[in-house]
Design a protein around this motif. Sequence first.
Motif, PDB file in Angstrom:
ATOM      1  N   ILE A  57      13.645 -40.077  26.334  1.00 53.53           N
ATOM      2  CA  ILE A  57      13.556 -39.405  24.973  1.00 53.53           C
ATOM      3  C   ILE A  57      14.838 -39.223  24.462  1.00 53.53           C
ATOM      4  N   GLY A  58      16.393 -39.544  25.689  1.00 48.96           N
ATOM      5  CA  GLY A  58      17.347 -39.464  25.859  1.00 48.96           C
ATOM      6  C   GLY A  58      18.260 -40.282  24.909  1.00 48.96           C
ATOM      7  N   ILE A  59      17.029 -41.662  25.071  1.00 44.94           N
ATOM      8  CA  ILE A  59      18.624 -42.704  24.825  1.00 44.94           C
ATOM      9  C   ILE A  59      17.813 -42.558  23.158  1.00 44.94           C
ATOM     10  N   TYR A  60      18.892 -42.287  22.293  1.00 43.87           N
ATOM     11  CA  TYR A  60      18.630 -41.613  20.501  1.00 43.87           C
ATOM     12  C   TYR A  60      18.513 -42.639  19.906  1.00 43.87           C
ATOM     13  N   ALA A  61      19.427 -44.009  20.510  1.00 53.05           N
ATOM     14  CA  ALA A  61      20.402 -45.014  19.662  1.00 53.05           C
ATOM     15  C   ALA A  61      18.287 -45.739  19.665  1.00 53.05           C
ATOM     16  N   LYS A  62      18.138 -45.642  20.499  1.00 55.13           N
ATOM     17  CA  LYS A  62      16.762 -46.314  19.910  1.00 55.13           C
ATOM     18  C   LYS A  62      15.750 -46.006  19.742  1.00 55.13           C
ATOM     19  N   HIS A  63      15.579 -44.992  19.303  1.00 58.56           N
ATOM     20  CA  HIS A  63      14.803 -44.161  18.179  1.00 58.56           C
ATOM     21  C   HIS A  63      15.436 -43.857  17.163  1.00 58.56           C
ATOM     22  N   LEU A  64      16.485 -43.742  16.963  1.00 58.40           N
ATOM     23  CA  LEU A  64      17.184 -43.889  16.116  1.00 58.40           C
ATOM     24  C   LEU A  64      17.097 -45.358  14.715  1.00 58.40           C
ATOM     25  N   GLU A  65      17.066 -46.354  16.060  1.00 58.42           N
ATOM     26  CA  GLU A  65      16.214 -47.521  15.086  1.00 58.42           C
ATOM     27  C   GLU A  65      15.128 -47.494  14.365  1.00 58.42           C
ATOM     28  N   LEU A  68      15.269 -45.810  10.919  1.00 59.14           N
ATOM     29  CA  LEU A  68      15.250 -46.327  10.212  1.00 59.14           C
ATOM     30  C   LEU A  68      14.949 -47.455   9.101  1.00 59.14           C
ATOM     31  N   LEU A  69      13.895 -47.748  10.299  1.00 61.36           N
ATOM     32  CA  LEU A  69      12.778 -48.613   9.321  1.00 61.36           C
ATOM     33  C   LEU A  69      12.143 -48.091   8.685  1.00 61.36           C
ATOM     34  N   TYR A  70      11.707 -46.971   8.431  1.00 57.46           N
ATOM     35  CA  TYR A  70      11.220 -45.900   7.213  1.00 57.46           C
ATOM     36  C   TYR A  70      11.973 -45.321   6.676  1.00 57.46           C
ATOM     37  N   PHE A  71      13.007 -44.897   7.068  1.00 55.35           N
ATOM     38  CA  PHE A  71      14.178 -43.765   6.381  1.00 55.35           C
ATOM     39  C   PHE A  71      15.668 -43.889   6.058  1.00 55.35           C
ATOM     40  N   PRO A  72      16.314 -43.612   5.354  1.00 56.91           N
ATOM     41  CA  PRO A  72      17.245 -44.144   5.210  1.00 56.91           C
ATOM     42  C   PRO A  72      18.387 -43.240   6.232  1.00 56.91           C
ATOM     43  N   ILE A  73      19.363 -43.665   6.616  1.00 60.47           N
ATOM     44  CA  ILE A  73      20.354 -42.346   7.381  1.00 60.47           C
ATOM     45  C   ILE A  73      20.930 -41.145   6.513  1.00 60.47           C
ATOM     46  N   GLY A  74      20.872 -41.450   5.167  1.00 63.78           N
ATOM     47  CA  GLY A  74      21.039 -40.346   4.598  1.00 63.78           C
ATOM     48  C   GLY A  74      19.815 -39.474   4.572  1.00 63.78           C
ATOM     49  N   GLN A  75      18.887 -39.991   4.857  1.00 64.43           N
ATOM     50  CA  GLN A  75      17.735 -38.744   4.258  1.00 64.43           C
ATOM     51  C   GLN A  75      17.756 -38.430   6.131  1.00 64.43           C
ATOM     52  N   PHE A 155      24.946 -44.171  32.893  1.00 63.88           N
ATOM     53  CA  PHE A 155      23.830 -44.796  32.350  1.00 63.88           C
ATOM     54  C   PHE A 155      23.617 -44.341  31.201  1.00 63.88           C
ATOM     55  N   TYR A 156      23.293 -43.554  30.278  1.00 61.41           N
ATOM     56  CA  TYR A 156      23.462 -43.194  29.298  1.00 61.41           C
ATOM     57  C   TYR A 156      24.923 -43.216  28.139  1.00 61.41           C
ATOM     58  N   ARG A 157      25.766 -42.896  28.795  1.00 61.56           N
ATOM     59  CA  ARG A 157      26.902 -43.450  27.496  1.00 61.56           C
ATOM     60  C   ARG A 157      26.924 -44.797  27.053  1.00 61.56           C
ATOM     61  N   PRO A 158      26.553 -45.839  27.271  1.00 58.61           N
ATOM     62  CA  PRO A 158      26.390 -47.144  25.972  1.00 58.61           C
ATOM     63  C   PRO A 158      25.484 -47.066  24.936  1.00 58.61           C
ATOM     64  N   PHE A 159      24.331 -46.054  25.533  1.00 56.47           N
ATOM     65  CA  PHE A 159      23.404 -45.980  24.445  1.00 56.47           C
ATOM     66  C   PHE A 159      24.099 -44.432  23.834  1.00 56.47           C
ATOM     67  N   ASN A 160      24.555 -43.560  24.056  1.00 53.21           N
ATOM     68  CA  ASN A 160      25.879 -42.765  22.924  1.00 53.21           C
ATOM     69  C   ASN A 160      26.508 -43.049  22.012  1.00 53.21           C
ATOM     70  N   TYR A 164      26.607 -42.146  18.318  1.00 56.01           N
ATOM     71  CA  TYR A 164      27.344 -41.826  17.693  1.00 56.01           C
ATOM     72  C   TYR A 164      28.065 -42.391  15.966  1.00 56.01           C
ATOM     73  N   GLN A 165      28.405 -44.379  16.740  1.00 54.53           N
ATOM     74  CA  GLN A 165      28.123 -44.548  15.572  1.00 54.53           C
ATOM     75  C   GLN A 165      27.326 -44.720  14.325  1.00 54.53           C
ATOM     76  N   MET A 166      26.035 -44.895  14.913  1.00 53.66           N
ATOM     77  CA  MET A 166      25.047 -45.226  13.653  1.00 53.66           C
ATOM     78  C   MET A 166      24.669 -44.160  12.860  1.00 53.66           C
ATOM     79  N   THR A 167      25.079 -42.611  13.153  1.00 53.82           N
ATOM     80  CA  THR A 167      25.414 -41.382  13.012  1.00 53.82           C
ATOM     81  C   THR A 167      26.302 -41.271  12.123  1.00 53.82           C
ATOM     82  N   GLY A 168      27.131 -41.616  12.612  1.00 50.61           N
ATOM     83  CA  GLY A 168      28.885 -42.024  11.847  1.00 50.61           C
ATOM     84  C   GLY A 168      29.919 -39.749  12.602  1.00 50.61           C
ATOM     85  N   GLN A 169      28.498 -40.160  14.264  1.00 49.56           N
ATOM     86  CA  GLN A 169      28.773 -38.876  14.552  1.00 49.56           C
ATOM     87  C   GLN A 169      29.146 -38.984  16.128  1.00 49.56           C
TER      88      GLN A 169
END
Length: 174
Positions: A57-65, A68-75, A155-160, A164-169
């Motif tokens: 669950i904490g591998i957020y980048a994988k979930h966001l990918e 993003l197939l269905y929702f633009p990042i701005g939403q 372990f989580y550092r590269p995913f985090n 951060y890069q994907m979300t700009g946060q």
Amino acid sequence: MSKGTKLIVVVRDPVTRAISDYTQTLSKKPDIPTFESLTFKNRTTGLIDTSWSAIQIGIYAKHLENWLLYFPIGQILFVSGERLISDPAGELGRVQDFLGLKRIITDKHFYFNKTKGFPCLKKAEGSSKPHCLGKTKGRTHPNIDQKVVQRLREFYRPFNMKFYQMTGQDFGWD
């Protein structure tokens, strides 16, 4: 779903989130294996068991990918679970802005409950009583070996970083 659908996702430090997940499960099933034994496929090599949902669950980048197939990042608004605790009005201000709502929730609506370790609403809508998170929130986490915590951070550092890069946060989970 409407093309204008907006998603609000609350995220928190994935290491803390995994420990919290374990704590929740432990409260329901006291005979489960230790956090450490569930975390590693092989403790000696430090190989993390990514099949365990508390880790996945904490591998957020994988979930966001996938999202993003269905929702633009701005939403999609990512709310910091840590800031939701330390500055609930500030984070909810971001939510209100994201939804195009007038900012009506402010600091005056909250007090900090020392017992729970969370902010609570001074009074719920239509009630004269304050409202706090339920009994399942704010449990004391078990003590986890700091070497295990450190290995999970590695372990989580590269995913985090990717998240951060994907979300700009930068959520500051290091």
